[in-house]
Scaffold this motif. Structure first.
Motif, PDB file in Angstrom:
ATOM      1  N   LEU A 446       1.688  -8.758   4.213  1.00 41.35           N
ATOM      2  CA  LEU A 446       0.845  -8.238   2.933  1.00 41.35           C
ATOM      3  C   LEU A 446       0.252  -7.342   3.148  1.00 41.35           C
ATOM      4  CD1 LEU A 446      -1.090 -11.768   1.610  1.00 41.35           C
ATOM      5  CD2 LEU A 446       2.022 -10.889   1.587  1.00 41.35           C
ATOM      6  N   ARG A 447      -0.523  -6.337   3.884  1.00 38.53           N
ATOM      7  CA  ARG A 447      -0.567  -5.002   3.599  1.00 38.53           C
ATOM      8  C   ARG A 447       0.025  -4.450   3.782  1.00 38.53           C
ATOM      9  NH1 ARG A 447      -4.936  -6.504   7.347  1.00 38.53           N
ATOM     10  NH2 ARG A 447      -4.737  -4.906   8.688  1.00 38.53           N
ATOM     11  N   TRP A 448       1.072  -3.875   5.206  1.00 38.02           N
ATOM     12  CA  TRP A 448       1.818  -3.584   5.490  1.00 38.02           C
ATOM     13  C   TRP A 448       2.482  -2.796   4.570  1.00 38.02           C
ATOM     14  CZ3 TRP A 448       7.297  -3.112   6.023  1.00 38.02           C
ATOM     15  CH2 TRP A 448       8.146  -2.156   6.726  1.00 38.02           C
ATOM     16  N   LEU A 449       3.553  -5.072   4.157  1.00 37.42           N
ATOM     17  CA  LEU A 449       4.451  -4.972   2.497  1.00 37.42           C
ATOM     18  C   LEU A 449       3.755  -4.461   1.149  1.00 37.42           C
ATOM     19  CD1 LEU A 449       5.606  -8.560   3.733  1.00 37.42           C
ATOM     20  CD2 LEU A 449       6.288  -6.315   4.015  1.00 37.42           C
ATOM     21  N   ALA A 450       2.508  -4.922   1.107  1.00 38.13           N
ATOM     22  CA  ALA A 450       2.070  -4.097  -0.231  1.00 38.13           C
ATOM     23  C   ALA A 450       1.789  -2.074  -0.198  1.00 38.13           C
ATOM     24  CB  ALA A 450       0.659  -4.694  -0.262  1.00 38.13           C
ATOM     25  N   VAL A 451       1.797  -1.627   0.949  1.00 33.93           N
ATOM     26  CA  VAL A 451       1.322  -0.255   0.596  1.00 33.93           C
ATOM     27  C   VAL A 451       2.921   0.127   0.801  1.00 33.93           C
ATOM     28  CG1 VAL A 451       1.204   1.341   1.974  1.00 33.93           C
ATOM     29  CG2 VAL A 451      -1.106  -0.691   2.097  1.00 33.93           C
ATOM     30  N   HIS A 452       3.128  -0.478   1.433  1.00 34.52           N
ATOM     31  CA  HIS A 452       4.961   0.096   2.187  1.00 34.52           C
ATOM     32  C   HIS A 452       5.783   0.364   0.476  1.00 34.52           C
ATOM     33  CE1 HIS A 452       4.798   2.091   5.798  1.00 34.52           C
ATOM     34  NE2 HIS A 452       3.771   1.432   6.202  1.00 34.52           N
ATOM     35  N   GLY A 453       5.145  -0.617   0.467  1.00 34.32           N
ATOM     36  CA  GLY A 453       5.754  -1.077  -1.140  1.00 34.32           C
ATOM     37  C   GLY A 453       5.760  -0.601  -2.574  1.00 34.32           C
ATOM     38  N   ILE A 454       4.519  -0.462  -2.314  1.00 33.77           N
ATOM     39  CA  ILE A 454       3.872   0.721  -3.265  1.00 33.77           C
ATOM     40  C   ILE A 454       4.486   1.767  -3.188  1.00 33.77           C
ATOM     41  CG2 ILE A 454       1.646   2.402  -3.878  1.00 33.77           C
ATOM     42  CD1 ILE A 454       0.279  -1.056  -3.243  1.00 33.77           C
ATOM     43  N   TYR A 455       4.812   3.198  -2.478  1.00 40.20           N
ATOM     44  CA  TYR A 455       4.687   4.471  -2.242  1.00 40.20           C
ATOM     45  C   TYR A 455       6.282   4.399  -2.444  1.00 40.20           C
ATOM     46  CZ  TYR A 455       0.222   5.687  -2.072  1.00 40.20           C
ATOM     47  OH  TYR A 455      -0.815   6.343  -1.709  1.00 40.20           O
ATOM     48  N   ALA A 478       6.607   2.513 -11.370  1.00 38.77           N
ATOM     49  CA  ALA A 478       5.361   3.314 -10.703  1.00 38.77           C
ATOM     50  C   ALA A 478       4.770   2.444 -11.762  1.00 38.77           C
ATOM     51  CB  ALA A 478       5.140   4.972 -11.432  1.00 38.77           C
ATOM     52  N   ARG A 479       5.772   1.681 -13.258  1.00 37.60           N
ATOM     53  CA  ARG A 479       3.963   1.013 -13.488  1.00 37.60           C
ATOM     54  C   ARG A 479       4.325  -0.103 -12.021  1.00 37.60           C
ATOM     55  NH1 ARG A 479       4.772   2.652 -19.020  1.00 37.60           N
ATOM     56  NH2 ARG A 479       5.675   3.373 -20.023  1.00 37.60           N
ATOM     57  N   ILE A 480       4.692  -0.736 -11.898  1.00 34.07           N
ATOM     58  CA  ILE A 480       4.790  -1.963 -11.140  1.00 34.07           C
ATOM     59  C   ILE A 480       3.662  -2.135  -9.779  1.00 34.07           C
ATOM     60  CG2 ILE A 480       5.806  -3.779  -9.668  1.00 34.07           C
ATOM     61  CD1 ILE A 480       8.887  -3.359 -11.690  1.00 34.07           C
ATOM     62  N   ALA A 481       3.691  -0.192  -9.556  1.00 35.89           N
ATOM     63  CA  ALA A 481       3.106  -0.687  -8.707  1.00 35.89           C
ATOM     64  C   ALA A 481       1.799   0.284  -8.783  1.00 35.89           C
ATOM     65  CB  ALA A 481       3.445   0.931  -7.652  1.00 35.89           C
ATOM     66  N   ASP A 482       1.832   0.191  -9.908  1.00 37.37           N
ATOM     67  CA  ASP A 482       0.062   1.181  -9.841  1.00 37.37           C
ATOM     68  C   ASP A 482      -0.740  -0.932 -10.218  1.00 37.37           C
ATOM     69  OD1 ASP A 482      -0.357   3.550 -11.298  1.00 37.37           O
ATOM     70  OD2 ASP A 482       0.506   3.306 -12.332  1.00 37.37           O
ATOM     71  N   VAL A 483       0.106  -1.928 -10.857  1.00 34.45           N
ATOM     72  CA  VAL A 483      -0.540  -3.260 -10.993  1.00 34.45           C
ATOM     73  C   VAL A 483      -1.079  -3.973  -9.839  1.00 34.45           C
ATOM     74  CG1 VAL A 483       0.467  -5.897 -11.779  1.00 34.45           C
ATOM     75  CG2 VAL A 483       0.943  -3.715 -12.998  1.00 34.45           C
ATOM     76  N   ILE A 484      -0.102  -3.618  -8.889  1.00 34.14           N
ATOM     77  CA  ILE A 484       0.129  -4.608  -7.467  1.00 34.14           C
ATOM     78  C   ILE A 484      -0.648  -3.529  -7.057  1.00 34.14           C
ATOM     79  CG2 ILE A 484       0.903  -4.499  -5.016  1.00 34.14           C
ATOM     80  CD1 ILE A 484       3.422  -4.464  -6.116  1.00 34.14           C
ATOM     81  N   ALA A 485      -1.160  -2.464  -6.576  1.00 35.06           N
ATOM     82  CA  ALA A 485      -2.119  -1.217  -6.196  1.00 35.06           C
ATOM     83  C   ALA A 485      -3.552  -1.607  -6.558  1.00 35.06           C
ATOM     84  CB  ALA A 485      -1.872   0.203  -6.396  1.00 35.06           C
ATOM     85  N   GLY A 486      -3.264  -1.449  -8.004  1.00 35.71           N
ATOM     86  CA  GLY A 486      -4.664  -2.296  -8.721  1.00 35.71           C
ATOM     87  C   GLY A 486      -5.777  -1.594  -9.499  1.00 35.71           C
ATOM     88  N   ARG A 487      -4.510   0.097  -9.348  1.00 38.49           N
ATOM     89  CA  ARG A 487      -5.584   0.912  -9.723  1.00 38.49           C
ATOM     90  C   ARG A 487      -5.791   0.949 -11.337  1.00 38.49           C
ATOM     91  NH1 ARG A 487      -1.577   4.988  -6.862  1.00 38.49           N
ATOM     92  NH2 ARG A 487      -3.829   6.432  -6.726  1.00 38.49           N
TER      93      ARG A 487
END
Ligand SMILES: Cc1cc2nc3c(=O)[nH]c(=O)nc-3n(C[C@H](O)[C@H](O)[C@H](O)COP(=O)(O)OP(=O)(O)OC[C@H]3O[C@@H](n4cnc5c(N)ncnc54)[C@H](O)[C@@H]3O)c2cc1C
Length: 487
Positions: A446-455, A478-487
């Protein structure tokens, strides 16, 4: 081969050759190579008052302020490689006032005054680093020229505008908004439509600072043991491959390398960032570019860049390469990918087209490297202590999770760690980042998928926003990535 900044081909360019890795250009600039002798490793089991794991800025600042406050303390610093091997010897050299993770989070937990205090403390810390460098005779090429971030598309301009409004609602931020012409007077970036500047930032030479700091703490009587890897931190002990340091206080200052310590694998995610540095640019190129005041330079892209003009007239230009390696594997030699070098070089040329033209025909990319930074699950830096209790042999401390903004925060963390060790109740120990804890990162994959998905999403958003005719809104990936990143 094109004119201007040289093409990178398999790690070398047509003339000269781009070095890759070997820690960083900053270290090479100081003549540091793989054969430079290291300080002696830990000689065996040792008793101390304070054991500090990691000789980057965090560990060294903590040692510095501890010895200044109490000269008879026995302080030992344990370093796996050499002092300044990590992010402290590789970064972009922005000594700036960022509150990593933002101020807003502290309003909910500690109130607005505490969030303001955190900002004020970081502003003051920029000057504290400059003060100590001068007092200790550390010449780290420091110029306090402020921080300039430019917008190069309508969406970036909209984000700049909303950032400017948000910053204006807080005291001590001191941001100034510039139009295209005002921005260009400071630094002529092609396509820049606006700029946001503030004065609380200095340009530094990272390795000169960390080397000088290591020498300063040694003058105070601190023992730095290099080539000494700590495998485990326990209450009352740091266990290394050369023996054990028994100490009532053990400080973890391992930042992006923390995942390798027993029990800390999912504490902070090791994130990579990469830089290239040009050869010194000729005066004709600087006539085109401007950039006379030592500002650090960034942008409002989602996958943002960061840059500085060095003391010897190069441009150091950084950004995100491959963000993360599966299983939290941590970089060792600072090598970066060819694709990252090519991408950063292209972006540098698009910022400063003169570098692709005859005025800079003799210059090339001298060196490329990467480094690792620590990212907590909520992107907020922390400093704290687990006090000895229930018969434990001592207290353990931590500081880090600075993401990409630790050059200043490490000094504040070091002073705060010293206060915590000496059990002093100070303004610093009451700041809201003290004792803050984030939850652990998800297990793989999950960690790898989340970080690569975000970028991937941030890159897609940057491409969409830079197309001709793109609107002013932030692109949806970018809006979706912000949500996944929890930023
Ligand atoms: C490429 C890049 C660019 C950056 N640019 C900027 C910037 O311009 N401005 C900014 O504010 N921030 C920037 N940062 C972040 C900033 O550099 C860091 O936040 C800061 O240097 C962290 O310092 P530190 O001492 O906590 O960690 P580090 O400097 O990483 O030091 C940790 C040390 O601990 C040692 N260590 C790790 N594990 C062990 C162990 N088990 N045993 C013994 N020793 C160990 C390591 O070898 C290392 O020397 C950047 C980071 C990178 C990677």
């Amino acid at each position: 081969m094109s004119e201007g900044i040289g093409e990178v081909d398999g790690g070398t360019r047509g003339t000269g050759g781009t070095r890759n890795g070997e820690v960083s250009w900053w270290w090479r600039d100081l003549g540091h190579t793989a054969s430079t002798p290291r300080r002696a490793p830990l000689p065996g089991d040792v008793d101390a008052d304070v054991a500090i794991v990691g000789a980057g800025y965090t560990g060294l600042w903590a040692a510095y302020y501890l010895k200044r406050a109490q000269p008879d303390l026995r302080v030992v610093v344990l370093e796996a490689e050499f002092a300044g091997f990590g992010a402290s010897g590789r970064n972009g050299g922005w000594l700036t006032n960022s509150v990593t993770g933002g101020r807003e989070r502290y309003v909910a937990t500690h109130g607005r005054d505490a969030a303001v205090a955190q900002q004020r403390a970081l502003n003051e810390t920029v000057d504290e680093v400059i003060r100590v460098a001068a007092a200790e005779g550390i010449d780290a090429d420091i110029v306090k020229g402020g921080e300039l971030n430019v917008a190069r598309s309508a969406s970036q301009a909209a984000r700049l505008r909303s950032t400017a409004l948000a910053e204006a609602a807080w005291p001590h931020t001191d941001t100034v908004e510039w139009d295209a012409a005002q921005t260009g007077e400071r630094v002529r970036v092609a396509g820049a439509v606006a700029g946001l500047w503030h004065p609380h930032c200095a340009r530094i030479h990272p390795a000169k600072l960390v080397r000088g700091l290591a020498e300063a703490v040694e003058r105070l009587g601190v023992h730095i043991h290099e080539g000494t890897r700590v495998s485990e931190i326990r209450a009352g002990a740091a266990i290394t491959d050369h023996g054990t340091v028994r100490a009532a206080h053990v400080i973890r200052a391992t930042e992006g390398f923390t995942a390798d310590l027993r029990g800390e694998h999912r504490t902070w995610l090791p994130m990579n960032s990469s830089l290239i540095v040009t050869e010194p640019l000729p005066a004709a190129a600087w006539d085109e570019i401007g950039w006379k005041h030592g500002d650090t330079l960034g942008d409002f892209a989602h996958v943002y860049m960061y840059a500085q003009r060095t003391a010897d007239d190069r441009i150091a230009f950084g950004g995100r390469g491959v963000p993360y390696r599966y299983g939290s594997r941590v970089d060792r030699d600072g090598r970066t990918q060819e694709a990252t070098i090519t991408g950063l070089t292209a972006l540098l040329r698009s910022f400063f087209p003169v570098l692709a033209g005859p005025a800079a025909a003799s210059t090339g990319i001298a060196h490329a490297w990467s480094g690792v930074l620590g990212v907590p699950r909520d992107w907020a830096a922390t400093v704290g202590v687990n006090r000895a209790s229930g018969g434990a042999a001592g207290s353990t401390y931590w500081a880090g999770g600075y993401v990409g903004t630790g050059v200043t925060a490490t000094n504040l963390a070091g002073r705060t760690l010293a206060d915590l060790v000496l059990e002093r109740d100070t303004e610093r120990t009451r700041l809201p980042w003290v004792g803050h804890r984030a939850r652990s990162w998800e297990p793989e994959p999950l960690r790898w998928l989340a970080v690569h998905g975000i970028y991937a999403a941030y890159r897609a958003a940057d491409r969409a926003e830079s197309r001709p005719g793109a609107g002013t809104g932030t692109a949806w990936p970018a809006r979706i990535a912000d949500v996944i990143a929890g930023r």
